[in-house]
Design a protein around this motif. Structure first.
Motif, short mmCIF file in Angstrom:
data_model
loop_
_atom_site.label_atom_id
_atom_site.label_comp_id
_atom_site.label_asym_id
_atom_site.label_seq_id
_atom_site.Cartn_x
_atom_site.Cartn_y
_atom_site.Cartn_z
N HIS A 8 44.97 18.41 46.40
CA HIS A 8 45.39 18.35 47.80
C HIS A 8 44.26 17.74 48.62
N GLY A 9 43.86 16.57 48.22
CA GLY A 9 42.80 15.87 48.93
C GLY A 9 41.42 16.34 48.56
N PHE A 10 40.44 15.82 49.29
CA PHE A 10 39.05 16.12 48.96
C PHE A 10 38.60 17.47 49.53
N GLN A 11 38.86 17.65 50.83
CA GLN A 11 38.23 18.73 51.57
C GLN A 11 38.77 20.13 51.25
N LEU A 12 37.86 21.11 51.24
CA LEU A 12 38.19 22.52 51.00
C LEU A 12 39.39 22.95 51.83
N GLN A 13 40.28 23.71 51.19
CA GLN A 13 41.43 24.27 51.88
C GLN A 13 41.71 25.63 51.29
N LYS A 14 42.27 26.51 52.10
CA LYS A 14 42.72 27.79 51.56
C LYS A 14 44.02 27.55 50.82
N ASN A 15 44.21 28.20 49.69
CA ASN A 15 45.49 28.18 48.96
C ASN A 15 45.90 26.79 48.46
N ALA A 16 44.92 25.88 48.26
CA ALA A 16 45.26 24.58 47.68
C ALA A 16 44.03 24.10 46.91
N VAL A 17 44.27 23.48 45.76
CA VAL A 17 43.17 23.01 44.93
C VAL A 17 42.69 21.66 45.46
N THR A 18 41.39 21.56 45.74
CA THR A 18 40.84 20.31 46.25
C THR A 18 39.65 19.88 45.39
N VAL A 19 39.27 18.62 45.55
CA VAL A 19 38.15 18.07 44.78
C VAL A 19 36.85 18.79 45.17
N GLN A 20 36.66 19.03 46.47
CA GLN A 20 35.44 19.70 46.93
C GLN A 20 35.27 21.06 46.25
N GLN A 21 36.37 21.81 46.16
CA GLN A 21 36.31 23.13 45.52
C GLN A 21 35.86 23.02 44.07
N LYS A 22 36.44 22.07 43.33
CA LYS A 22 36.08 21.89 41.91
C LYS A 22 34.62 21.49 41.77
N LEU A 23 34.15 20.64 42.70
CA LEU A 23 32.75 20.20 42.63
C LEU A 23 31.81 21.37 42.92
N GLU A 24 32.11 22.13 43.95
CA GLU A 24 31.22 23.25 44.31
C GLU A 24 31.21 24.31 43.21
N GLU A 25 32.35 24.53 42.57
CA GLU A 25 32.40 25.48 41.45
C GLU A 25 31.56 24.98 40.28
N ALA A 26 31.64 23.69 40.00
CA ALA A 26 30.89 23.13 38.86
C ALA A 26 29.39 23.19 39.13
N ILE A 27 29.00 22.86 40.37
CA ILE A 27 27.57 22.90 40.71
C ILE A 27 27.05 24.33 40.60
N GLU A 28 27.84 25.30 41.05
CA GLU A 28 27.41 26.70 40.95
C GLU A 28 27.25 27.12 39.49
N LYS A 29 28.19 26.66 38.66
CA LYS A 29 28.15 27.02 37.24
C LYS A 29 26.89 26.43 36.56
N VAL A 30 26.57 25.20 36.92
CA VAL A 30 25.47 24.49 36.24
C VAL A 30 24.11 24.83 36.85
#
Lengths: 246, 246
Positions: free
Chosen positions: B16-38
């Motif tokens: 659902h686009g790049f920017q963080l959103q509640k209740n929708a998967v976005t690229v920003q969310q996936k990136l921030e999760e990956a950075i936190e994991k690594v």
């Protein structure tokens, strides 16, 4: 009942190959369902050949017999309207009753696409095989030249396959670079099972400097163990099927 | 804490686009999760700009501050190992503390790809917009030339957008044909909301012969209603973001 020939493409990512299977979604099943929906009759289609799970096509050919009032030039639109978006009919024509998509095929062209960037190109990840080790495409070209021609390709056939003859005329085997892609184009009067994927795996080993670029001895060995590994399905696309008969 | 700049690509189809959103998967969310994991720390990333649902990127740029022992040249591999396959990091570097991915961007390049075949090319269906009516690409080229340059692009901005200035320097607007594809490449110091998609929609109307190829009067009108419609998101790719600062 007219014999209808269709030229079609599909993205193999979501299918368990072309051929009908119980408990698995295949391209053939979707095509037969669409034809039944549009022409009101159950048909059994014949393809130029099956493609494996994950393999794509932009020029697959099928034929089937059906009665329909839809003029041939309208058939692609009519079928595309009911097919899932990952299967597209490009052309339809009425052919002679004796036309058979498999038996009458006189040549096929496949491409195998390698993505040789340091990291995968995201938009082609389902249609190109990512190899991160730098490949020497010029060595791969030299190796391809030693495979071209009419040979017994037993070394490049999945072991356990049974066929009448293992001789094929590989009349074209090109390696083209369009960085970061390296595309192998293979055209022959027919292909043995997994032949393009084993050729691609062998050329990649040459490109990495892991085997000699003269593949003559590999052909001569007539031994599957002498060739390279079978690369993944998703880089493979059936581009064209040729016929003399109409 | 070092300021880390990443260059990345993504297939926007599943987001659902790049920017963080509640209740929708976005690229920003996936990136921030990956950075936190690594890297073991929560971060907030800054992008050169958001992209809408369905829009792709091969050269998006982001930055964030994080402490990590991973050398920059290893960061892409480390993140790609945990990211979904439709997001790929291509490059990482440590930049000055003052570097800001959005404020320091001095230019962006987008492409919009049209598939102008009679039926859609199946393998590019998520990355090219299918237009079945034949387009005159030469007329589209002439029209593009009348848009190029520094103008007030109000007519080519989604109505209701609020920005400080609607003047942009569109220093490149090319139309290239690689049949069946027509690719529009747009480079500017910045883009208004939906600007590339409205330009593409307007050029398509020119290519169909539905409007004059001189778009000067459309620019001069400063009226959204005078330009063409907003074409679908899936043909749009953010290719490159330029910076002077490091």
């Amino acid at each position: 009942m007219p014999n209808i020939k269709l030229t079609l493409g599909y993205d193999g990512t979501g299918y368990h190959g072309f051929q009908l299977q119980k408990n698995a979604v295949t391209v053939q099943q979707k095509l037969e369902e669409a034809i039944e929906k549009v022409m009101g009759q159950k048909v059994r289609i014949t393809a130029s050949g099956r493609t494996d799970t994950g393999v794509h096509a932009t020029g697959q050919v099928i034929n089937f017999f059906a009665q329909t009032g839809i003029p041939p030039q309208r058939i692609p639109h009519a079928l595309n309207a009911v097919l899932p978006r990952d299967i597209v009919i490009y052309a339809a024509e009425i052919v002679s009753d004796s036309f058979h998509a498999r038996f009458d095929a006189v040549g096929k062209t496949y491409t195998y696409t390698i993505d040789n960037g340091a990291h995968p190109q995201v938009l082609s990840r389902h249609h190109a095989y990512h190899v991160r080790f730098p490949l020497d495409a010029n060595l791969m070209k030299q190796a391809a030249a030693t495979l071209q021609g009419k040979h017994d390709f037993t070394s490049f056939m999945a072991s356990g396959s049974s066929v009448k003859t293992t001789v094929r005329n590989l009349y074209r085997l090109d390696v083209e670079i369009n960085w970061p892609y390296i595309t192998i184009t293979a055209a022959a009067d027919g292909f043995l099972y997994n032949m393009v994927r084993i050729i691609a795996g062998t050329l990649i080993e040459v490109g990495r400097g892991k085997r000699d670029h003269n593949l003559g001895p590999v052909i001569d060995a007539k031994n599957r163990h002498r060739a390279g590994w079978t690369v993944p399905a998703h880089g493979l696309v059936l581009r064209e099927v040729e016929y003399n008969k109409k």
